[in-house]
Design a protein around this motif. Structure first.
Motif, PDB file in Angstrom:
ATOM      1  N   LEU A 207      31.948  33.564  46.434  1.00  0.00           N
ATOM      2  CA  LEU A 207      32.538  32.974  45.509  1.00  0.00           C
ATOM      3  C   LEU A 207      32.457  30.942  45.637  1.00  0.00           C
ATOM      4  O   LEU A 207      32.728  30.891  46.905  1.00  0.00           O
ATOM      5  CB  LEU A 207      33.899  33.260  45.500  1.00  0.00           C
ATOM      6  N   PRO A 208      31.030  30.989  44.697  1.00  0.00           N
ATOM      7  CA  PRO A 208      31.225  29.536  44.152  1.00  0.00           C
ATOM      8  C   PRO A 208      31.704  28.575  44.310  1.00  0.00           C
ATOM      9  O   PRO A 208      33.146  29.046  44.061  1.00  0.00           O
ATOM     10  CB  PRO A 208      30.276  29.475  43.386  1.00  0.00           C
ATOM     11  N   VAL A 209      31.886  28.350  46.110  1.00  0.00           N
ATOM     12  CA  VAL A 209      32.534  26.493  45.557  1.00  0.00           C
ATOM     13  C   VAL A 209      33.240  25.384  44.416  1.00  0.00           C
ATOM     14  O   VAL A 209      34.268  25.441  44.646  1.00  0.00           O
ATOM     15  CB  VAL A 209      32.885  26.169  46.943  1.00  0.00           C
ATOM     16  N   THR A 210      32.421  25.857  43.751  1.00  0.00           N
ATOM     17  CA  THR A 210      32.337  25.258  42.587  1.00  0.00           C
ATOM     18  C   THR A 210      33.088  25.933  41.470  1.00  0.00           C
ATOM     19  O   THR A 210      33.942  25.119  40.517  1.00  0.00           O
ATOM     20  CB  THR A 210      31.051  24.554  41.590  1.00  0.00           C
ATOM     21  N   ASP A 211      33.486  26.463  41.833  1.00  0.00           N
ATOM     22  CA  ASP A 211      35.025  27.509  40.582  1.00  0.00           C
ATOM     23  C   ASP A 211      36.193  27.904  41.532  1.00  0.00           C
ATOM     24  O   ASP A 211      36.514  27.851  40.648  1.00  0.00           O
ATOM     25  CB  ASP A 211      34.022  28.940  40.409  1.00  0.00           C
ATOM     26  N   ILE A 212      36.019  26.920  42.422  1.00  0.00           N
ATOM     27  CA  ILE A 212      37.417  26.641  42.779  1.00  0.00           C
ATOM     28  C   ILE A 212      38.868  25.321  42.322  1.00  0.00           C
ATOM     29  O   ILE A 212      37.972  24.392  42.527  1.00  0.00           O
ATOM     30  CB  ILE A 212      37.621  26.738  44.504  1.00  0.00           C
ATOM     31  N   ARG A 213      39.448  25.507  42.268  1.00  0.00           N
ATOM     32  CA  ARG A 213      40.830  24.931  41.250  1.00  0.00           C
ATOM     33  C   ARG A 213      41.654  24.161  42.661  1.00  0.00           C
ATOM     34  O   ARG A 213      41.320  22.821  42.609  1.00  0.00           O
ATOM     35  CB  ARG A 213      41.050  24.867  39.921  1.00  0.00           C
ATOM     36  N   TRP A 214      41.892  25.571  43.224  1.00  0.00           N
ATOM     37  CA  TRP A 214      42.586  24.235  44.340  1.00  0.00           C
ATOM     38  C   TRP A 214      43.167  25.886  45.321  1.00  0.00           C
ATOM     39  O   TRP A 214      42.869  26.587  44.846  1.00  0.00           O
ATOM     40  CB  TRP A 214      44.263  23.711  43.533  1.00  0.00           C
ATOM     41  N   ILE A 215      43.708  25.342  46.123  1.00  0.00           N
ATOM     42  CA  ILE A 215      44.096  26.089  47.305  1.00  0.00           C
ATOM     43  C   ILE A 215      45.337  25.563  47.562  1.00  0.00           C
ATOM     44  O   ILE A 215      45.343  24.542  48.452  1.00  0.00           O
ATOM     45  CB  ILE A 215      43.048  25.941  48.768  1.00  0.00           C
TER      46      ILE A 215
ATOM     47  N   ALA B 228      49.013  30.476  53.043  1.00  0.00           N
ATOM     48  CA  ALA B 228      50.328  31.060  53.322  1.00  0.00           C
ATOM     49  C   ALA B 228      50.198  31.452  54.148  1.00  0.00           C
ATOM     50  O   ALA B 228      49.459  32.370  55.300  1.00  0.00           O
ATOM     51  CB  ALA B 228      50.508  31.880  52.098  1.00  0.00           C
ATOM     52  N   GLY B 229      50.742  30.722  55.446  1.00  0.00           N
ATOM     53  CA  GLY B 229      50.464  31.349  56.889  1.00  0.00           C
ATOM     54  C   GLY B 229      49.253  30.919  57.260  1.00  0.00           C
ATOM     55  O   GLY B 229      48.219  29.939  57.272  1.00  0.00           O
ATOM     56  N   ASP B 230      48.717  32.286  58.164  1.00  0.00           N
ATOM     57  CA  ASP B 230      46.912  32.140  58.111  1.00  0.00           C
ATOM     58  C   ASP B 230      45.930  32.806  56.974  1.00  0.00           C
ATOM     59  O   ASP B 230      44.687  33.548  57.412  1.00  0.00           O
ATOM     60  CB  ASP B 230      46.991  33.389  59.829  1.00  0.00           C
ATOM     61  N   TYR B 231      46.496  32.292  56.349  1.00  0.00           N
ATOM     62  CA  TYR B 231      45.583  33.231  54.928  1.00  0.00           C
ATOM     63  C   TYR B 231      45.642  31.292  53.762  1.00  0.00           C
ATOM     64  O   TYR B 231      47.321  31.602  53.497  1.00  0.00           O
ATOM     65  CB  TYR B 231      46.529  34.680  54.064  1.00  0.00           C
ATOM     66  N   MET B 232      44.668  31.586  52.751  1.00  0.00           N
ATOM     67  CA  MET B 232      44.886  30.833  51.574  1.00  0.00           C
ATOM     68  C   MET B 232      44.868  31.989  51.159  1.00  0.00           C
ATOM     69  O   MET B 232      44.021  32.322  50.145  1.00  0.00           O
ATOM     70  CB  MET B 232      43.453  29.855  51.874  1.00  0.00           C
ATOM     71  N   CYS B 233      45.145  31.523  49.694  1.00  0.00           N
ATOM     72  CA  CYS B 233      45.505  31.584  48.403  1.00  0.00           C
ATOM     73  C   CYS B 233      44.051  30.833  47.443  1.00  0.00           C
ATOM     74  O   CYS B 233      44.625  28.932  46.929  1.00  0.00           O
ATOM     75  CB  CYS B 233      46.947  31.094  47.449  1.00  0.00           C
ATOM     76  N   VAL B 234      42.944  31.400  47.091  1.00  0.00           N
ATOM     77  CA  VAL B 234      41.866  29.752  46.813  1.00  0.00           C
ATOM     78  C   VAL B 234      42.271  30.418  45.147  1.00  0.00           C
ATOM     79  O   VAL B 234      41.713  31.914  44.703  1.00  0.00           O
ATOM     80  CB  VAL B 234      40.645  30.497  47.215  1.00  0.00           C
ATOM     81  N   HIS B 235      42.230  29.521  44.128  1.00  0.00           N
ATOM     82  CA  HIS B 235      42.348  29.544  43.408  1.00  0.00           C
ATOM     83  C   HIS B 235      41.820  29.532  41.816  1.00  0.00           C
ATOM     84  O   HIS B 235      41.061  28.215  41.724  1.00  0.00           O
ATOM     85  CB  HIS B 235      44.409  28.779  42.310  1.00  0.00           C
ATOM     86  N   THR B 236      41.186  30.213  41.240  1.00  0.00           N
ATOM     87  CA  THR B 236      40.039  29.883  40.000  1.00  0.00           C
ATOM     88  C   THR B 236      40.823  30.131  38.572  1.00  0.00           C
ATOM     89  O   THR B 236      41.770  30.801  38.847  1.00  0.00           O
ATOM     90  CB  THR B 236      38.546  30.817  40.079  1.00  0.00           C
ATOM     91  N   ASP B 237      39.244  29.732  37.605  1.00  0.00           N
ATOM     92  CA  ASP B 237      40.021  29.790  36.063  1.00  0.00           C
ATOM     93  C   ASP B 237      40.529  31.374  36.274  1.00  0.00           C
ATOM     94  O   ASP B 237      41.972  31.827  35.307  1.00  0.00           O
ATOM     95  CB  ASP B 237      39.245  29.608  35.184  1.00  0.00           C
ATOM     96  N   LYS B 238      40.344  32.564  36.645  1.00  0.00           N
ATOM     97  CA  LYS B 238      40.406  34.490  36.101  1.00  0.00           C
ATOM     98  C   LYS B 238      41.121  34.235  37.349  1.00  0.00           C
ATOM     99  O   LYS B 238      42.242  34.904  36.652  1.00  0.00           O
ATOM    100  CB  LYS B 238      39.021  34.824  36.465  1.00  0.00           C
ATOM    101  N   GLU B 239      41.367  34.213  38.402  1.00  0.00           N
ATOM    102  CA  GLU B 239      42.334  34.670  39.480  1.00  0.00           C
ATOM    103  C   GLU B 239      42.163  34.014  40.643  1.00  0.00           C
ATOM    104  O   GLU B 239      42.139  32.932  40.620  1.00  0.00           O
ATOM    105  CB  GLU B 239      41.662  35.850  39.691  1.00  0.00           C
ATOM    106  N   THR B 240      43.473  34.660  41.080  1.00  0.00           N
ATOM    107  CA  THR B 240      43.305  34.100  42.631  1.00  0.00           C
ATOM    108  C   THR B 240      43.040  35.010  43.743  1.00  0.00           C
ATOM    109  O   THR B 240      43.304  36.381  43.986  1.00  0.00           O
ATOM    110  CB  THR B 240      44.712  34.279  42.822  1.00  0.00           C
TER     111      THR B 240
END
Length: 280
Positions: free
Chosen positions: A184-192, A195-207
């Protein structure tokens, strides 16, 4: 004794900026201002008509910007370029176009005299290659100090069509719904958000769900692009559309598409200053 002064054209969309620069340049006997333009199309026309030795060129212009003006000029008529700008972040682009100097507004007489001296030195064939090599090293050294990338690697990059090298992560390795590893290119990431030891990585299309701590992930990402807005949230600053202050010194960031993120009090002032600095 000056045999023949350099001829120059000034390009800026602000009349006061043109006047101020012209008045200073008129105090330099080695240079003669022969034309003025307020946009990119006029600048190109004057270069064809007057064939100036030097073009003092603002970067932010209506229509074609300064970079595009240089790209549009034919090699046989292009003058020596001095970019004049209120912003320093375009210096690398200017260097790639072989601009002879990059002057920050407002330019004082002493600084402009150094620019003209550099132009005269550049015109001397025996000094041309030496001067260009010196300027190239100074820029690569500054770029290396700011990016952490070795000068030798940056020098190789200059001769390629690759993106600017960086020590930061350019892609995240994640598992998709089929349990396959994808990049996943980091330029596609909008925000993060965490959730504990997990990260929800949000792009335009999916998480995407990534097993990593916030601290470790933050260390891998470019801190100039990904800013902390909450103890459990990082945001890509290039995606910020607006910011709205709340009464309790908190604020709300809008990323578009109905995405709104809360900025905690500890980070609110820094984020508001960042958004303000992006406004033109």
């Amino acid at each position: 004794m000056i045999d023949k002064p350099l001829t120059a054209v000034i390009v800026d969309d602000e009349p006061l900026a043109i006047e101020g620069l012209r008045l200073r340049l008129e105090k330099i006997p080695e240079l003669n201002v022969i034309g003025e333009a307020s946009d990119g199309d006029q600048a190109i026309k004057l270069c064809h008509e007057l064939s100036p030795d030097v073009l003092f060129l603002d970067l932010q212009l209506p229509g074609l910007n300064g970079i595009e003006v240089v790209q549009a000029l034919q090699a046989d008529i292009i003058p020596m370029i001095v970019f004049v700008s209120a912003y320093g972040e375009f210096a690398l682009d200017a260097f790639e176009l072989n601009a002879i100097d990059y002057v920050l507004k407002p330019a004082n007489l002493g600084r402009l005299k150094k620019t003209v001296a550099r132009i005269l030195e550049r015109r001397s064939p025996e000094n041309s290659d030496k001067e260009q090599a010196k300027e190239k090293y100074k820029l690569l050294k500054a770029l290396g100090e700011s990016s952490g990338v070795a000068i030798s690697e940056l020098e190789d990059w200059l001769g390629s069509d690759e993106p600017l090298p960086t020590t930061y992560c350019q892609e995240l390795v994640i598992k998709n719904s089929d349990n396959e590893k994808v990049f996943l290119p980091v330029t596609d990431i909008r925000w993060i958000d965490a959730a504990g030891d997990y990260m929800c990585v949000h792009t335009d299309k999916e998480t995407h769900i990534v097993r990593i701590t916030m601290k470790k992930l933050e260390q891998q990402l470019d801190e100039r692009v990904f800013k902390r807005i909450h103890k459990s949230t990082l945001v890509n600053v290039t995606c910020i559309k607006s910011i709205r202050s709340l009464r309790n010194r908190e604020s709300i960031l809008a990323l578009g598409d109905d995405v709104q993120l809360k900025v905690s009090r500890n980070f609110s002032s820094a984020i508001q200053a960042l958004v303000k600095s992006k406004q033109v």
